[in-house]
Design an enzyme around this catalytic site. Structure first.
Site, PDB file in Angstrom:
ATOM      1  N   TYR A  33       0.778  -1.102  -0.129  1.00  9.46           N
ATOM      2  CA  TYR A  33       0.190   0.018  -0.096  1.00  9.46           C
ATOM      3  C   TYR A  33       1.004   1.284  -0.108  1.00  9.46           C
ATOM      4  O   TYR A  33       1.979   1.194   0.269  1.00  9.46           O
ATOM      5  CB  TYR A  33      -0.825   0.009   1.231  1.00  9.46           C
ATOM      6  CG  TYR A  33      -0.147   0.313   2.613  1.00  9.46           C
ATOM      7  CD1 TYR A  33       0.529  -0.678   3.048  1.00  9.46           C
ATOM      8  CD2 TYR A  33      -0.320   1.596   3.235  1.00  9.46           C
ATOM      9  CE1 TYR A  33       1.459  -0.356   4.220  1.00  9.46           C
ATOM     10  CE2 TYR A  33       0.172   1.833   4.384  1.00  9.46           C
ATOM     11  CZ  TYR A  33       0.843   0.759   4.789  1.00  9.46           C
ATOM     12  OH  TYR A  33       1.734   1.261   6.079  1.00  9.46           O
ATOM     13  N   LYS A 148       6.310  -1.924   1.900  1.00  8.90           N
ATOM     14  CA  LYS A 148       5.173  -1.558   2.564  1.00  8.90           C
ATOM     15  C   LYS A 148       4.156  -2.410   2.391  1.00  8.90           C
ATOM     16  O   LYS A 148       3.073  -2.272   1.843  1.00  8.90           O
ATOM     17  CB  LYS A 148       5.130   0.056   1.964  1.00  8.90           C
ATOM     18  CG  LYS A 148       4.087   0.908   2.845  1.00  8.90           C
ATOM     19  CD  LYS A 148       4.226   2.413   2.471  1.00  8.90           C
ATOM     20  CE  LYS A 148       3.192   3.177   3.241  1.00  8.90           C
ATOM     21  NZ  LYS A 148       3.333   3.238   4.588  1.00  8.90           N
ATOM     22  N   GLU A 181      12.182   2.489  14.183  1.00  5.57           N
ATOM     23  CA  GLU A 181      11.172   3.478  13.513  1.00  5.57           C
ATOM     24  C   GLU A 181       9.896   3.373  14.565  1.00  5.57           C
ATOM     25  O   GLU A 181       9.981   2.561  15.438  1.00  5.57           O
ATOM     26  CB  GLU A 181      11.127   3.159  11.926  1.00  5.57           C
ATOM     27  CG  GLU A 181      10.299   1.795  11.918  1.00  5.57           C
ATOM     28  CD  GLU A 181       9.963   1.793  10.414  1.00  5.57           C
ATOM     29  OE1 GLU A 181       9.879   2.567   9.634  1.00  5.57           O
ATOM     30  OE2 GLU A 181       9.840   0.518  10.006  1.00  5.57           O
ATOM     31  N   LEU A 206      11.274   1.317   6.970  1.00  4.59           N
ATOM     32  CA  LEU A 206      10.824   1.935   5.856  1.00  4.59           C
ATOM     33  C   LEU A 206      11.381   3.079   5.489  1.00  4.59           C
ATOM     34  O   LEU A 206      11.662   4.020   6.098  1.00  4.59           O
ATOM     35  CB  LEU A 206       9.204   2.246   6.020  1.00  4.59           C
ATOM     36  CG  LEU A 206       8.513   2.584   4.845  1.00  4.59           C
ATOM     37  CD1 LEU A 206       7.946   1.303   3.926  1.00  4.59           C
ATOM     38  CD2 LEU A 206       7.102   3.244   5.205  1.00  4.59           C
TER      39      LEU A 206
HETATM   40  C1  PLP Z   1       6.400   1.928   9.534  1.00  7.32           C
HETATM   41  C2  PLP Z   1       6.367   3.130   8.943  1.00  7.32           C
HETATM   42  N1  PLP Z   1       7.685   3.586   8.989  1.00  7.32           N
HETATM   43  C3  PLP Z   1       7.631   5.174   8.559  1.00  7.32           C
HETATM   44  C4  PLP Z   1       6.497   5.686   7.839  1.00  7.32           C
HETATM   45  C5  PLP Z   1       6.514   7.155   7.404  1.00  7.32           C
HETATM   46  O1  PLP Z   1       6.524   6.934   5.773  1.00  7.32           O
HETATM   47  P1  PLP Z   1       6.243   8.126   4.841  1.00  7.32           P
HETATM   48  O2  PLP Z   1       6.808   9.275   5.297  1.00  7.32           O
HETATM   49  O3  PLP Z   1       6.084   7.699   3.761  1.00  7.32           O
HETATM   50  O4  PLP Z   1       4.516   8.361   5.466  1.00  7.32           O
HETATM   51  C6  PLP Z   1       5.312   4.846   7.983  1.00  7.32           C
HETATM   52  C7  PLP Z   1       4.130   5.491   7.300  1.00  7.32           C
HETATM   53  O5  PLP Z   1       3.233   4.900   7.160  1.00  7.32           O
HETATM   54  C8  PLP Z   1       5.206   3.711   8.280  1.00  7.32           C
HETATM   55  O6  PLP Z   1       4.098   2.832   8.382  1.00  7.32           O
END
Ligand code: PLP
Length: 289
Positions: A33, A148, A181, A206
């Site tokens: 997603y 993701k 994270e 991520l």
């Molecule tokens: C596990 C995780 N880390 C980091 C992020 C931040 O990613 P982004 O800046 O692309 O929203 C997300 C966003 O949903 C996430 O689910």
């Protein structure tokens, strides 16, 4: 409720939008997603989100549901149909529909593509001043959180534990005591000599699109960006801490496991990076919170 959802080629009234009960996304979390912010009717960082979607699909050997121009057209049409001014678009692609069997369907399947929107205001000054409280817990996710995937159960449980303990976000901590994270955000600290620190990319976290934009903003604003892991203890005694994501932008972390970070108020470097990020997403006028 937004009026329309997109499901496999059709824009359907939201209440009629559904996927097959044997969709592999539903049965196996066999899908990926993206969440893309829409500000002033415009998607933010569309190409980087599409790049990450392509990468997630390729890592799991799922075919792209359509070409990138078509994906962009669908997204814009849905934003228009739902009269979305500020909010998010959620895109989900699963391996498709097949009789239930763990292995990939032998003759291939057409991937399922679903898109929905939701109105959402970007974090305002109240939320930023309050900041986020974080609790830390062992990272019990699979080995590839860089993909993701819709398989988010550990993230769901971590976030729920945070909410139940009155916190905003959960930080995952690896076996060496290093923060990987957040449950849905990337984690950052600012050291006493104003270095902006975040974990380097790897299989264990991520590659946040906001992380990349904020890293760029840090460099452009002459902050020293250092990509290295940090421990929970270092974060607790840091000058500042913050989290980033598509929906939380740059959100100060004001406490970790109940201990205030510095004086428990948002720090100047975090605020400077938030302003830089807002300028990027709102355009030159820096239209505010
Ligand atoms: C596990 C995780 N880390 C980091 C992020 C931040 O990613 P982004 O800046 O692309 O929203 C997300 C966003 O949903 C996430 O689910």
């Amino acid at each position: 409720m937004p009026r329309y959802a997109y499901v496999n080629g059709r824009y359907l009234p939201r209440a009629q939008a559904a996927v097959d009960v044997e969709d592999r996304g539903y049965q196996f979390a066999d899908g990926v997603y993206e969440v893309i912010a829409v500000i002033g009717r415009r998607p933010v960082d569309l190409e980087p989100h599409f790049d990450r979607l392509d990468r997630s699909l390729a890592e799991l050997d799922i075919d792209a549901p359509c070409g990138r121009p078509a994906l962009g057209l669908i997204l814009r049409r849905l934003v228009w149909l739902n009269k979305l001014h500020d909010g998010i678009v959620y895109i989900q692609v699963s391996r498709g529909v097949a009789p239930r069997n763990h292995a990939f369907p032998p003759f291939g399947t057409r991937p399922s593509l679903v898109m929905i929107t939701a109105p959402r205001r970007p974090p305002g000054e109240d939320a930023v001043s309050r900041g986020a409280s974080v609790i830390c817990m062992a990272d019990n996710r699979w080995g590839r959180p860089d993909i993701k995937s819709v398989s988010l159960l550990p993230n769901v449980l971590a976030k729920q534990q945070a909410v139940q303990s009155g916190a905003t976000e959960a930080w995952f901590v690896d076996r060496d005591g290093l923060v990987t994270e957040g449950s849905a955000t990337n984690a950052w600290i600012v050291t006493k000599n104003r270095e902006v620190v975040t974990r380097p990319l790897g299989r264990e976290l991520l590659a946040g699109i906001t992380r990349a934009a904020v890293a760029e903003a840090a460099k452009m604003n002459n902050f020293k960006l250092v990509e290295r892991p940090f421990t929970v203890e270092e974060a607790k005694s840091a000058a500042e801490a913050f989290i980033t994501s598509t929906t939380s932008f740059v959100m100060p972390v004001t406490s970790i496991d109940g201990d205030p970070v510095a004086d428990g108020a948002p720090g100047p470097v975090t605020r400077a990076l938030l302003e830089a990020y807002r300028r990027k997403v709102y355009g030159a006028e820096g239209e505010g919170a």
